[in-house]
Design an enzyme around this catalytic site. Structure first.
Site, short mmCIF file in Angstrom:
data_model
loop_
_atom_site.label_atom_id
_atom_site.label_comp_id
_atom_site.label_asym_id
_atom_site.label_seq_id
_atom_site.Cartn_x
_atom_site.Cartn_y
_atom_site.Cartn_z
N LYS A 279 0.82 -1.19 -0.03
CA LYS A 279 0.07 0.14 0.20
C LYS A 279 0.84 1.16 0.14
CE LYS A 279 -4.24 -1.88 0.49
NZ LYS A 279 -5.55 -1.92 0.68
N LYS B 220 -3.38 -10.73 -7.43
CA LYS B 220 -5.00 -10.99 -6.97
C LYS B 220 -6.01 -9.94 -7.43
CE LYS B 220 -5.46 -8.43 -2.79
NZ LYS B 220 -6.37 -8.05 -1.70
N LYS C 83 -10.22 -4.52 -6.20
CA LYS C 83 -11.33 -3.54 -6.45
C LYS C 83 -10.61 -2.36 -6.99
CE LYS C 83 -12.04 -2.86 -1.78
NZ LYS C 83 -12.65 -3.62 -0.54
P1 ATP Z 1 -7.81 -3.28 -2.33
O1 ATP Z 1 -8.25 -3.21 -3.56
O2 ATP Z 1 -8.25 -1.87 -1.61
O3 ATP Z 1 -6.80 -4.04 -1.72
P2 ATP Z 1 -9.38 -5.37 -1.93
O4 ATP Z 1 -10.40 -5.73 -3.04
O5 ATP Z 1 -8.08 -6.34 -1.91
O6 ATP Z 1 -9.13 -3.83 -1.68
P3 ATP Z 1 -10.00 -5.86 1.04
O7 ATP Z 1 -11.05 -4.93 1.85
O8 ATP Z 1 -8.60 -5.63 1.27
O9 ATP Z 1 -10.29 -6.04 -0.37
O10 ATP Z 1 -10.34 -7.17 1.63
C1 ATP Z 1 -11.54 -7.61 2.17
C2 ATP Z 1 -11.58 -9.08 2.17
O11 ATP Z 1 -11.70 -9.69 0.71
C3 ATP Z 1 -10.52 -9.89 3.17
O12 ATP Z 1 -11.12 -11.01 3.55
C4 ATP Z 1 -9.61 -10.20 1.60
O13 ATP Z 1 -8.87 -11.51 2.25
C5 ATP Z 1 -10.52 -10.82 0.87
N1 ATP Z 1 -10.04 -10.74 -0.62
C6 ATP Z 1 -9.66 -9.65 -1.21
N2 ATP Z 1 -9.36 -9.78 -2.36
C7 ATP Z 1 -9.33 -11.24 -2.50
C8 ATP Z 1 -9.10 -12.03 -3.76
N3 ATP Z 1 -8.57 -11.74 -4.72
N4 ATP Z 1 -9.13 -13.38 -3.32
C9 ATP Z 1 -9.61 -13.96 -2.16
N5 ATP Z 1 -10.15 -13.03 -1.27
C10 ATP Z 1 -10.00 -11.73 -1.34
#
Ligand code: ATP
Ligand code: LTN
Length: 334
Positions: free
Chosen positions: A115, A197, A200
């Site tokens: 980040k 991964k 969003k």
């Molecule tokens: P950002 O884009 O801001 O990094 P994010 O989409 O990765 O956000 P988070 O809010 O960090 O989402 O994560 C919310 C939940 O979703 C957490 O439990 C995280 O482990 C899970 N998660 C996020 N992305 C994935 C993914 N690609 N596969 C599986 N689990 C995920």
């Protein structure tokens, strides 16, 4: 509160609309675990402040997240779904735990490194101590289990370390939580770059399926998914694109990887991608309908928020008072 049930705690940042990885890696597991555990689900709005937010959009996103939790199948009358910022104990315990966390431990957190690279102009102290606030969230409710995607494993480990350190000094104050990481769906990869991964905040919108994407968009994104030139639906490290699609299909359809290989034996990628797209669209369809209904009914969600905020506050305060007493802060004089 059912005393016989173990406690489950989880939450997501209130930043933007959710993507398929959030759903398959976290939210769907929460729904499946609800009957077995006494559950608390937070809208983690304090965590979202580690990145600069537009206040109006931020407030709307938090509300949308609440509706998405409910639309995905979490019942707010049976589970405590509340706003982190409405329970001041999170910030208060967070501060105390900051004093029991070493900078060396925080320096190792990979999410902080990622980040800070992404937001190089705003590497704030909140981003650095993010995992301590997360530990406070979990420990306040004496959680036994914390279902998250694989990327949060390191944060669960530091939570356990902080809790054990505190317990070693003051006795058994905190329950040591276990992570719950699903067998499939724990790490959904980008459809455009299967080494990364799904996220969003990805600049390439074709790599991410948003939970509110309509059917045509979902199918179009799957059709465009990056694969390989081998044209054989088989799982393997050498085929990250196809393996990711198989993982998505398997998590939703509950078919095993072997069954999927058999189902698409001799069939092309086009047919397979369409099947995955349709299966995801079918899964999202009822969720989206329910979401639209919920967003139109302000009173229902407002009532749920009010009741659940009170419930969360009651449990959080119990732990917080215990911790304050243990460390020697002076009790309130009434
Ligand atoms: P950002 O884009 O801001 O990094 P994010 O989409 O990765 O956000 P988070 O809010 O960090 O989402 O994560 C919310 C939940 O979703 C957490 O439990 C995280 O482990 C899970 N998660 C996020 N992305 C994935 C993914 N690609 N596969 C599986 N689990 C995920
Ligand atoms: N860091 C988590 C969100 C989060 C969380 C928590 C998850 C904040 N506090 C407590 C589980 C338990 C993320 O998903 N990015």
């Amino acid at each position: 509160m059912n005393k016989d049930k173990k406690i489950l705690y989880s939450g997501m940042q209130a930043t933007a609309t959710l993507q398929l990885g959030n759903y398959l890696g976290a939210l769907k597991n929460w729904v499946n675990l609800c009957d077995e555990y006494e559950c608390f689900f937070g809208i983690m709005d304090l965590h979202s402040l580690t990145v600069r937010q537009n206040p109006t959009e931020f407030r709307q996103n938090a509300r949308k997240l609440y509706a998405l939790y409910v639309a995905a199948g979490l019942d707010p009358e049976k589970n405590c779904i509340y706003y982190q910022s409405h329970v001041s104990g999170h910030a208060e315990l967070g501060w105390i735990l900051d004093c029991f966390t070493y900078m060396g431990e925080l320096n190792r957190m990979t999410q902080f490194k990622d980040k800070s690279a992404k937001h190089a102009d705003n590497i704030n102290a909140g981003l650095y101590t993010y995992p301590v606030l997360m530990a406070a969230d979990i420990l306040l409710y004496q959680a036994d289990v914390v279902p998250v995607g694989a990327d949060q494993k390191q944060h669960l480990e530091i939570t356990r370390d902080i809790a054990s350190r505190f317990n070693n000094i003051y006795g058994d104050v905190f329950t040591i939580p276990e992570p719950y990481i699903g067998k499939t769906g724990a790490r959904i990869m980008s459809l455009q770059d299967p080494e990364k991964k799904m996220s969003k905040s990805d600049e390439n919108i074709n790599g991410t399926i948003l939970l509110l994407d309509d059917r045509d968009t979902v199918i179009r994104k799957f059709k465009k998914a990056v694969t390989d030139s081998d044209a054989c639906v088989r799982y393997g490290e050498d085929k990250p694109g196809i393996s990711n699609l198989m993982n998505i299909y398997s998590t939703i359809s509950k078919k095993s990887i072997e069954e999927i290989e058999r189902e698409f034996d001799g069939k092309g990628y086009g047919e397979f991608k369409l099947a995955v797209g349709e299966c995801v669209a079918d899964e999202l369809d009822p969720l989206q309908k329910r979401y639209n209904e919920l967003m139109a009914d302000k009173t229902y969600i407002n009532n749920c928020i009010k009741e659940n905020d009170d419930k969360a506050r009651y449990f959080a305060t119990k732990t917080l008072r215990k911790v304050q007493k243990k460390v020697g802060l002076t009790e309130l004089i009434r």
